[in-house]
Design an enzyme around this catalytic site. Structure first.
Site, PDB file in Angstrom:
ATOM      1  N   ASP A  50      -4.365  -3.934   0.980  1.00  0.00           N
ATOM      2  CA  ASP A  50      -4.487  -3.316   2.294  1.00  0.00           C
ATOM      3  C   ASP A  50      -3.619  -2.058   2.366  1.00  0.00           C
ATOM      4  O   ASP A  50      -3.615  -1.350   3.373  1.00  0.00           O
ATOM      5  CB  ASP A  50      -4.168  -4.306   3.424  1.00  0.00           C
ATOM      6  CG  ASP A  50      -2.734  -4.797   3.411  1.00  0.00           C
ATOM      7  OD1 ASP A  50      -1.991  -4.469   2.475  1.00  0.00           O
ATOM      8  OD2 ASP A  50      -2.353  -5.524   4.358  1.00  0.00           O
ATOM      9  N   SER A  51      -2.890  -1.756   1.272  1.00  0.00           N
ATOM     10  CA  SER A  51      -2.242  -0.446   1.136  1.00  0.00           C
ATOM     11  C   SER A  51      -3.310   0.661   1.199  1.00  0.00           C
ATOM     12  O   SER A  51      -2.967   1.836   1.374  1.00  0.00           O
ATOM     13  CB  SER A  51      -1.457  -0.352  -0.176  1.00  0.00           C
ATOM     14  OG  SER A  51      -2.249  -0.781  -1.267  1.00  0.00           O
ATOM     15  N   ASP A  89      -7.273  -8.358  -0.901  1.00  0.00           N
ATOM     16  CA  ASP A  89      -6.133  -8.551  -0.002  1.00  0.00           C
ATOM     17  C   ASP A  89      -6.645  -8.881   1.400  1.00  0.00           C
ATOM     18  O   ASP A  89      -7.519  -8.185   1.927  1.00  0.00           O
ATOM     19  CB  ASP A  89      -5.321  -7.240   0.038  1.00  0.00           C
ATOM     20  CG  ASP A  89      -3.860  -7.459   0.332  1.00  0.00           C
ATOM     21  OD1 ASP A  89      -3.428  -8.616   0.436  1.00  0.00           O
ATOM     22  OD2 ASP A  89      -3.135  -6.449   0.438  1.00  0.00           O
ATOM     23  N   LYS A 119      -5.493 -12.536  -1.720  1.00  0.00           N
ATOM     24  CA  LYS A 119      -4.030 -12.507  -1.560  1.00  0.00           C
ATOM     25  C   LYS A 119      -3.720 -12.500  -0.072  1.00  0.00           C
ATOM     26  O   LYS A 119      -4.447 -11.859   0.707  1.00  0.00           O
ATOM     27  CB  LYS A 119      -3.435 -11.256  -2.226  1.00  0.00           C
ATOM     28  CG  LYS A 119      -1.917 -11.139  -2.009  1.00  0.00           C
ATOM     29  CD  LYS A 119      -1.286 -10.000  -2.769  1.00  0.00           C
ATOM     30  CE  LYS A 119      -1.274  -8.675  -2.055  1.00  0.00           C
ATOM     31  NZ  LYS A 119      -0.635  -8.682  -0.720  1.00  0.00           N
ATOM     32  N   GLU A 121      -0.125 -12.619   2.804  1.00  0.00           N
ATOM     33  CA  GLU A 121       1.324 -12.493   2.946  1.00  0.00           C
ATOM     34  C   GLU A 121       1.912 -13.724   3.636  1.00  0.00           C
ATOM     35  O   GLU A 121       1.261 -14.332   4.482  1.00  0.00           O
ATOM     36  CB  GLU A 121       1.665 -11.224   3.740  1.00  0.00           C
ATOM     37  CG  GLU A 121       1.231  -9.959   3.031  1.00  0.00           C
ATOM     38  CD  GLU A 121       1.667  -8.683   3.749  1.00  0.00           C
ATOM     39  OE1 GLU A 121       2.391  -8.759   4.763  1.00  0.00           O
ATOM     40  OE2 GLU A 121       1.282  -7.594   3.266  1.00  0.00           O
ATOM     41  N   GLU A 187       8.005  -8.800  -3.401  1.00  0.00           N
ATOM     42  CA  GLU A 187       8.123  -7.361  -3.119  1.00  0.00           C
ATOM     43  C   GLU A 187       9.517  -7.036  -2.581  1.00  0.00           C
ATOM     44  O   GLU A 187      10.010  -7.676  -1.645  1.00  0.00           O
ATOM     45  CB  GLU A 187       7.044  -6.921  -2.112  1.00  0.00           C
ATOM     46  CG  GLU A 187       7.126  -5.433  -1.818  1.00  0.00           C
ATOM     47  CD  GLU A 187       5.892  -4.849  -1.124  1.00  0.00           C
ATOM     48  OE1 GLU A 187       4.885  -5.559  -0.958  1.00  0.00           O
ATOM     49  OE2 GLU A 187       5.967  -3.653  -0.750  1.00  0.00           O
TER      50      GLU A 187
HETATM   51  O1  KIV Z   1      -1.559  -3.835  -0.380  1.00  0.00           O
HETATM   52  C1  KIV Z   1      -0.916  -3.745  -1.440  1.00  0.00           C
HETATM   53  O2  KIV Z   1      -1.072  -2.803  -2.223  1.00  0.00           O
HETATM   54  C2  KIV Z   1       0.064  -4.789  -1.718  1.00  0.00           C
HETATM   55  C3  KIV Z   1       0.982  -4.639  -2.882  1.00  0.00           C
HETATM   56  C4  KIV Z   1       1.950  -3.554  -2.695  1.00  0.00           C
HETATM   57  C5  KIV Z   1       1.667  -5.916  -3.187  1.00  0.00           C
HETATM   58  O3  KIV Z   1       0.114  -5.749  -1.009  1.00  0.00           O
END
Ligand code: KIV
Length: 271
Positions: A50-51, A89, A119, A121, A187
């Site tokens: 989600d970056s 994510d 993934k 959090e 992280e």
């Molecule tokens: O969204 C992302 O890129 C991440 C990583 C930095 C772990 O969650």
């Protein structure tokens, strides 16, 4: 996993890498071209993070990112990668309400994008969500330490696990392992605490700013390739300088067009 090259990386290869002391490599990817290059070069896993909110969609944080925005990006990466394990994510607001919501979102990613895992959090607070998703046959990568979706609660980009925070980090790591996660991202965590978590867990730890004593490393590709402009976290090593390359190329193109050097005869069609 450089000296153990499966045709397609699976969760068992993550586990085997930890047991054999072979480091696992990961990068983020949000599109077909980077996925294709990273995959062919031998990266073990690709995270469609989600970056994307920060580096593709133009937001200040990852919080506004929606499932619908990540779907086409994840599908592009998952349909391109041949060897790398592709992880979707789960964005903010798509799993926190409880295990049912989390499973619904995970189903969407698996059915509509063909990613191989999801993934999310959170440690102790997300354990029930992880347990439910895993019980439906979907591998989960957990993410603890600094969790960008909670950055307002954490007070910004703050290193986690220092001082009294160490016990919470260890409890979070144990909770996600017990819930069935196949790996956990750590992280922005001090190296010594990351080393302790890595020692205590059976599942592999993947560091993003967690030092060398973890089972694998993950970086946001635009930071790693010098494409991101602005502040780069201390833990990032830049392996290229794409921002300068593209700035120079843009200036050269503008100069060529305005000075009538481009297009040249070799760029024209006859007839
Ligand atoms: O969204 C992302 O890129 C991440 C990583 C930095 C772990 O969650």
């Amino acid at each position: 996993m450089a000296d153990d090259t499966p045709k397609r990386v699976r969760t068992r290869h993550f586990q085997r890498a930890k047991e054999n002391g072979i480091k696992i490599t990961g990068l983020t990817s949000y599109d077909m071209l980077t996925a294709s290059i990273f995959d062919a070069a031998g990266i073990d896993f690709l995270l469609v993070g989600d970056s994307a909110g920060n580096v593709v969609l133009g937001f200040d944080t990852t919080l506004p990112v929606t499932v619908d925005e990540l779907m086409p990006l994840t599908r592009a990466v998952a349909s391109t990668a041949k060897r790398a394990f592709v992880i979707a994510d789960m964005p903010f607001g798509s799993y926190e309400a409880g295990p049912d919501e989390a499973l619904h979102t995970a189903f969407r990613f698996m059915k509509e994008t063909h990613a191989q895992a999801v993934k999310l959090e959170g440690g102790v607070r997300s354990a029930e969500q992880i347990r439910r998703i895993v019980s439906a046959g979907i591998p989960v990568m957990a993410h603890i330490g600094f969790t960008p979706q909670s950055e307002h609660q954490l007070g910004g980009h703050v290193i986690q696990g220092r001082g009294e925070g160490a016990e919470q980090l260890i409890a979070d790591a144990q909770a996600v392992e017990d819930a069935g996660a196949f790996a956990v991202v750590l992280e922005m965590v001090p190296s010594a605490i990351a080393a302790r978590v890595t020692e205590e867990l059976k599942i592999p730890t993947i560091g993003v700013g967690a030092g060398p004593h973890v089972d694998g490393q993950l970086l946001v590709w635009t930071d790693w390739a010098g494409f991101t402009t602005g502040r780069i976290p201390k833990f990032v090593k830049q392996y290229a300088d794409l921002a300068t390359t593209l700035t120079d190329a843009t200036r050269a193109y503008i100069a060529d067009v305005t000075d009538k050097r481009y297009p040249a005869p070799e760029h024209e069609y006859d007839g």
